[in-house]
Write a protein that holds these residues in place. Sequence first.
Motif, mmCIF file in Angstrom:
data_model
loop_
_atom_site.group_PDB
_atom_site.id
_atom_site.type_symbol
_atom_site.label_atom_id
_atom_site.label_comp_id
_atom_site.label_asym_id
_atom_site.label_seq_id
_atom_site.Cartn_x
_atom_site.Cartn_y
_atom_site.Cartn_z
ATOM 1 N N THR A 70 -58.715 3.130 51.125
ATOM 2 C CA THR A 70 -58.218 1.855 50.614
ATOM 3 C C THR A 70 -57.109 2.162 49.612
ATOM 4 O O THR A 70 -57.014 3.281 49.096
ATOM 5 N N GLU A 71 -56.286 1.153 49.366
ATOM 6 C CA GLU A 71 -55.168 1.343 48.438
ATOM 7 C C GLU A 71 -54.766 -0.010 47.865
ATOM 8 O O GLU A 71 -54.818 -1.022 48.564
ATOM 9 N N TRP A 72 -54.388 -0.027 46.598
ATOM 10 C CA TRP A 72 -53.835 -1.240 45.981
ATOM 11 C C TRP A 72 -52.319 -1.108 46.046
ATOM 12 O O TRP A 72 -51.734 -0.281 45.366
ATOM 13 N N LYS B 161 -54.966 -8.249 42.501
ATOM 14 C CA LYS B 161 -55.308 -7.860 41.124
ATOM 15 C C LYS B 161 -54.104 -7.160 40.511
ATOM 16 O O LYS B 161 -53.540 -6.244 41.118
ATOM 17 N N LYS C 123 -51.068 -6.458 42.600
ATOM 18 C CA LYS C 123 -51.275 -5.599 43.762
ATOM 19 C C LYS C 123 -52.260 -6.258 44.725
ATOM 20 O O LYS C 123 -53.060 -7.100 44.336
ATOM 21 N N LEU D 7 -55.137 -5.373 47.879
ATOM 22 C CA LEU D 7 -55.977 -4.340 48.470
ATOM 23 C C LEU D 7 -55.705 -4.241 49.967
ATOM 24 O O LEU D 7 -55.778 -5.245 50.680
ATOM 25 N N GLU E 26 -66.241 -5.103 41.165
ATOM 26 C CA GLU E 26 -65.668 -3.889 41.763
ATOM 27 C C GLU E 26 -66.553 -2.662 41.598
ATOM 28 O O GLU E 26 -66.342 -1.655 42.287
#
Length: 138
Positions: free
Chosen positions: A109-111, A15, A18, A20, A96
Amino acid sequence: MTEKLNVRVYGAAVKDGKVLVLHEEYVGQNLLKLPGGGLELGEGVTDCLRREFEEELNVKINILSHLYTQEDFVASRFRENEQLLTIYYIVEIADETEFLIMDPCIEKTEWLPINAAQNPFVLPVDRIAYEKLCERFL
């Protein structure tokens, strides 16, 4: 001698440039990984991926395309006498607003930007999949 095959299926949710990633502890090691996990007997690989996203993050996904299937022999780093076969897909999260970490092993979690200067993954096949992702989106 390898006695067992472990098929793993992962999804690169992309997205806004980026991807996930999950920060997860496994067998005492901190790992950066994509959402996904192990194929169960009687399950198709895309069904596995959908199930894993629901179990880990409480979200449904749309599978957009195949990204990469591991081509070389890889012995499991964590289980003796086990061979891994890993398959990666590009996915999108359908909604989301339902996002919730369900798996207690997932710390956060991280983008991450797909164009990171350095490959952030530690596991060899994940590193290759990330390179393929960069090639696709850059």
